[in-house]
Design a protein around this motif. Structure first.
Motif, mmCIF file in Angstrom:
data_model
loop_
_atom_site.group_PDB
_atom_site.id
_atom_site.type_symbol
_atom_site.label_atom_id
_atom_site.label_comp_id
_atom_site.label_asym_id
_atom_site.label_seq_id
_atom_site.Cartn_x
_atom_site.Cartn_y
_atom_site.Cartn_z
ATOM 1 N N GLY A 106 -5.177 8.019 -19.516
ATOM 2 C CA GLY A 106 -4.450 8.584 -18.698
ATOM 3 C C GLY A 106 -4.409 7.924 -17.187
ATOM 4 N N TYR A 107 -3.334 8.119 -16.201
ATOM 5 C CA TYR A 107 -3.154 7.502 -15.115
ATOM 6 C C TYR A 107 -2.992 8.864 -14.179
ATOM 7 C CZ TYR A 107 -1.393 4.249 -18.509
ATOM 8 O OH TYR A 107 -1.396 3.396 -19.842
ATOM 9 N N GLY A 108 -3.338 8.229 -12.829
ATOM 10 C CA GLY A 108 -2.844 9.225 -11.643
ATOM 11 C C GLY A 108 -2.228 8.331 -10.521
ATOM 12 N N HIS A 109 -1.076 8.692 -10.176
ATOM 13 C CA HIS A 109 -0.301 7.914 -9.226
ATOM 14 C C HIS A 109 -0.212 8.797 -7.964
ATOM 15 C CE1 HIS A 109 3.585 6.007 -7.546
ATOM 16 N NE2 HIS A 109 2.539 5.233 -7.354
ATOM 17 N N GLN A 110 -0.811 8.229 -6.674
ATOM 18 C CA GLN A 110 -0.720 8.965 -5.587
ATOM 19 C C GLN A 110 -0.263 8.127 -4.364
ATOM 20 O OE1 GLN A 110 -4.715 9.967 -4.262
ATOM 21 N NE2 GLN A 110 -3.907 11.832 -3.478
ATOM 22 N N PHE A 111 0.271 8.769 -3.613
ATOM 23 C CA PHE A 111 0.620 8.200 -2.306
ATOM 24 C C PHE A 111 -0.362 8.223 -1.266
ATOM 25 C CE2 PHE A 111 4.892 8.470 -4.653
ATOM 26 C CZ PHE A 111 5.500 7.003 -4.374
ATOM 27 N N LEU A 133 0.814 -1.283 0.009
ATOM 28 C CA LEU A 133 0.034 0.159 0.190
ATOM 29 C C LEU A 133 0.939 1.287 -0.112
ATOM 30 C CD1 LEU A 133 -2.674 1.207 0.213
ATOM 31 C CD2 LEU A 133 -2.643 1.031 2.799
ATOM 32 N N ALA A 134 1.976 1.313 0.574
ATOM 33 C CA ALA A 134 2.798 2.375 0.751
ATOM 34 C C ALA A 134 3.482 2.812 -0.608
ATOM 35 C CB ALA A 134 3.778 2.268 2.001
ATOM 36 N N ASP A 135 3.497 1.916 -1.476
ATOM 37 C CA ASP A 135 3.928 2.270 -2.796
ATOM 38 C C ASP A 135 3.107 2.892 -3.523
ATOM 39 O OD1 ASP A 135 6.318 0.810 -2.335
ATOM 40 O OD2 ASP A 135 5.471 -0.944 -3.180
#
Length: 353
Positions: free
Chosen positions: A234-239, A218-220
């Motif tokens: 498209g994409y969205g990458h979120q911590f 999950l932390a990734d």
């Protein structure tokens, strides 16, 4: 320039004052309005509340299509009345995206159970009654370790919990540690029986609870894969910080806040394996399973993925944790143009059918 004639309404929730003042330029969907206009498509705001239902019905019956951005739950209100309105409008001619019937198939947590055999699936279970939940969940928690429970409908982390056996428990899991996914939540310890009783409302009236294993990576971060019908846009990458214990300074501290969602184009190299699987394998499988054709897929939807265990070769795998259909926003920079192109296609299809 390739232009398309037609008129659409863009619908979102608001009050009477917001409806009166709404224009194509003074709301968060202004880029969508701009891209539609560039293709010759007239678009108008349709700010919705239950108190204005008949005015909105008259408006929607005077357009060719409706694009809808309304959360399942907002300030204590759900979409029951809106869904009835949209079904009525769609039955009279205008197309609606996303149609409530499609939302009821795609935009619910039950889809995680129904698609557990896909490549995005994991060890997923579904409880449709209190008897099932109270009889099966304790053994599963004791045997398999931390679990994530999800009510069937919700947004913003509402009704999503990380549940694990309390460190103080010896033997059978009599006490649990529970963390709600809502922003600002802190872990609670309670008897397992108390937590099970707390979940009873989510099983009323045909509801269900979906049970998945907690993902150690999950932390990734979470990858939001944005789809325009059956193609990645498209994409969205979120911590994210949901379901992670808050830091020592508490849930309102800076370190407890999620990181920004970094948007990427559909061509981003880091996510091409995910793109190939979504377009060539998982979305076609989803359409076949749910009996949804391409023309009925939402013009914008997303699938949220967590990183699963790496393969022996070191490649990432992806575990689906949610599909969002009702109100997908914010969106990547490329998405408004993709939405406009899909609207144009559907307007042309409407003319020829």
């Amino acid at each position: 320039m390739n232009t398309t004639t037609g008129k659409v309404a863009i619908l979102w929730r608001g009050d009477a004052e917001a409806r009166e003042k709404a224009t194509a330029n003074n709301n968060r969907f202004f880029r969508v309005f701009e891209e539609l206009a560039s293709l010759g498509i007239a678009a108008e705001p349709a700010v919705y509340s239950e108190e204005m239902t008949e005015d909105i019905r008259a408006q929607l019956l005077n357009v060719d299509g409706v694009l809808v951005w309304v959360d399942p739950i907002h300030d204590g209100r759900d979409r029951t009345a809106l869904n009835a309105l949209l079904c009525d409008v769609a039955s009279r001619g205008p197309w609606v995206s996303a149609h409530p019937d499609v939302i009821s198939k795609m935009g619910v947590k039950e889809v995680l159970y129904r698609t557990r055999h896909f490549g995005w699936g994991t060890d997923t279970y579904l409880y449709s009654s209190m008897d099932d939940f109270s009889n099966e969940f304790p053994d599963r928690l004791s045997r398999d370790g931390p679990r994530v429970l999800k009510q069937n409908r919700g947004n913003g982390g509402l009704g999503v919990w990380r549940v694990e056996i309390s460190p103080s428990t010896v033997g059978a899991p009599s006490r649990v540690r529970v963390l709600h996914a809502r922003k600002g939540s802190v872990p609670e310890e309670m008897p397992l029986s108390e937590f099970i009783a707390r979940c009873e409302p989510f099983l009323d009236s045909g509801g269900c609870i979906v049970d998945q294993p907690f993902q150690p990576r999950l932390a990734d971060g979470m990858i939001r894969c944005y789809m325009g019908a059956d193609r990645v846009v498209g994409y969205g990458h979120q911590f994210i910080k949901a379901l992670m214990p808050p830091p020592p300074k508490g849930p309102d501290s800076v370190s407890a806040q999620p990181g920004p969602r970094i948007m990427h184009a559909a061509t981003a190299e880091a996510f091409q394996d995910l793109r190939n699987q979504m377009e060539r394998e998982w979305t076609p499988q989803l359409m076949a399973l749910l009996n949804i054709d391409v023309k009925s897929l939402p013009v914008i939807w997303d699938a949220d993925f967590l990183y699963g265990p790496r393969t022996e070769a070191g490649k990432d795998t992806f575990v689906l944790c949610e599909i969002n259909v009702s109100s997908v926003f914010a969106i990547p920079d490329q998405a408004p143009a993709a939405i406009a192109r899909l609207v144009a296609e559907r307007l042309r299809q409407k003319v020829t059918t």
